[in-house]
Every structure is written in C-alpha cells, then in structure tokens.
Design a protein around this motif. Sequence first.
Motif, mmCIF file in Angstrom:
data_model
loop_
_atom_site.group_PDB
_atom_site.id
_atom_site.type_symbol
_atom_site.label_atom_id
_atom_site.label_comp_id
_atom_site.label_asym_id
_atom_site.label_seq_id
_atom_site.Cartn_x
_atom_site.Cartn_y
_atom_site.Cartn_z
ATOM 1 N N ALA A 1 -2.911 12.349 1.112
ATOM 2 C CA ALA A 1 -2.459 11.161 1.846
ATOM 3 C C ALA A 1 -3.293 10.920 3.088
ATOM 4 N N TRP B 1 0.769 4.112 -2.973
ATOM 5 C CA TRP B 1 0.353 5.487 -2.702
ATOM 6 C C TRP B 1 1.491 6.482 -2.901
ATOM 7 N N THR B 2 2.734 6.067 -2.658
ATOM 8 C CA THR B 2 3.851 7.008 -2.781
ATOM 9 C C THR B 2 4.479 7.010 -4.167
ATOM 10 N N TYR C 1 2.760 8.558 5.677
ATOM 11 C CA TYR C 1 2.887 9.356 4.459
ATOM 12 C C TYR C 1 3.265 10.814 4.696
ATOM 13 N N SER D 1 0.830 -1.202 0.000
ATOM 14 C CA SER D 1 0.000 0.000 0.000
ATOM 15 C C SER D 1 0.868 1.257 0.000
ATOM 16 N N ASN E 1 -2.131 7.070 8.739
ATOM 17 C CA ASN E 1 -1.744 7.642 7.448
ATOM 18 C C ASN E 1 -0.757 8.789 7.622
ATOM 19 N N PRO F 1 -6.336 7.121 1.228
ATOM 20 C CA PRO F 1 -6.226 5.727 1.688
ATOM 21 C C PRO F 1 -7.443 5.239 2.471
#
Length: 310
Positions: free
Chosen positions: A158, A146-147, A234, A142, A230, A162
């Motif tokens: 961010a 996402w990154t 992130y 994940s 999160n 998610p």
Amino acid sequence: MANSVKERDLSVDSSVKGKSEKIFQTVIIVILVLCMLAAVLPFILLIASSFTDESALMQNGYGFWPSQFSLYAYEYLFVTNSTTIFRAYGITFFITIVGTLISLLIGPMLAWPMSRKDYPRAKVITLIIFFTMLFNGGYVSSYIIWTNVFHVKNTLAALILPNLVFNGFYIILYKNNFASNIHPALIEAAKLDGAGEFYIYRKIVLPLSLPILATIGLMVGIGYWNDWVNGLYYITDTRLYSLQVFLNNMLSNMRALVSMSSGMDLGVGDLPTISIRMAIAVVGTLPILILYPFFQKAFVAGIALGGVKE
C-alpha cells in the motif's frame, strides 16, 4: 593612422565589454547567494530551534543559535518512542529504495515503445497516459480499487503501488527524452548487426538515458520518502507506519494532549510542543539531505556520460 584608430576602438570596446561582463557576473553571484541564503537559513533556524529549551523559545523567540541548549525534544522522539521510530525509519528506507527501483524498471519500459515512430499503437498509449494526467476517479474510487480489488490495506504494498502507477508525468518525460536523444539510425544499425529489441533497450537506450533516469529516480525517491497520504488511507496497523505517518500521528496526538490539558491538570502542560515540532521536521528531512549528495554525484556522472552525442 587608420589601423591605430581601429585598434584603439577595439581596445575600448573590449574594455567596455569586460566591465559589463564583470558587472553582470557580480549581479548573478549576488542573486545566487541570496537564493542560497533563502534556502539555507530557514533550515538552520529549524535545527537551532529544535535544540532550544521550550521556555527559552517562549521568552526569546527563534534564533540561529540555541539561547538555552536542550535535547529534550530528541529524547522524547528517540528514547520515549525508540522502537517505533526506528521501525518507521526502516520501513521508509525500504519503500523508498524498492519503490524507486521498481519505478525505474517499469517506467522506461513503458515509455520506450511510446517514443518509437515504428510502433503503431504509440499514439494511443500516449493519449491514454496523458488522459490520466488530466482526469482521475478521485480518492474514493482509488481507495475502493486498492482495498477491495488488490487488497493492499495494511501491507507494505500500500505504500509502494499507488505511487508507482499513479503519475503519468514521469512516463511523458521518459518518452520525450527517448524521442529526442535516441536517434533512429542508431537503432537501425544495431538491428542490422543482429541485436534484438531487449538487447537494444538494455545496452543502448538505458546507457544513453542515464541523465533522465537519475533525475526521475531522485524525484521518485523524494516522493516516496515524503509520502504520508498512502499511510493515512491504507495503513491502520501501527507496526507498518512509515516515518512521515508516524511523525504526523505523533504531532496530532501531542496537539490533542495539549488541547485537552488546557484548563485541566493532566501533567502535559510542560510538554515542549514547539521544539518537538522542529525536531520532527529535522528528523523527517535530515536523512534525505544527507543522502542527496551521493545521488547528486550519480546525477552529474549520468549527465557526463549521456552528454556524448552522435
């Protein structure tokens, strides 16, 4: 004579039933009061401890009333870190409102076709959504997606995206509610009158689904407000810290300072660690408790409106 005996028996039965109902109601009330106290008293203890001087807490322990009143913990939070904590409050309010609204926009739109028996791919989509509730790729995959793919690191996205696409449980709740509460005859009648799919969804499905929308909206909002994972994964820019991430980092830094000062004269030995912990819990919880009654009113209004059946 027979009628009088029957009337006497009926009166005895009604009096026995009346006593049993009163006993049952009394027991239920006692249980509910105990449950209420179990929920309220710890929070009262939490607030009282946050307003108590550190030395009094160390000597007298916790109490439901401050034995020695002190505002030092809140001064440490709101005076020493005023700019950072108010910025964190603003970010948390923003992501909670925006994330909840987007979730209430996307979730029902996905669940509505899944609840339709005339939609050929409904079972396949339901299976895919249900599969994500049982299995996932883990945090490492994940994080990479996402990154490296969506490039949300150190952005407000961010803190929103998610949680927005991760939980399929809400989609299943929407789908089951639509399937049980929206009668197909109502949809067919609207189509005979010339209504399109989007008009049916906007004017019929959503108004009849206000209870589930209010319920899930409340759960999603609380989830966004309490989320700190999160932000931990992130967000490295301190200007983008949400309230929970900021408070968690403050608590970790405070523990590190106290640990380093043990056996060393670093000037932080008198830092009120216990009262600050209580104040951090109050600061992170109190706003959502203040706003909850307003959501509760909307929830009750939705139940009253959506409770009218065909």
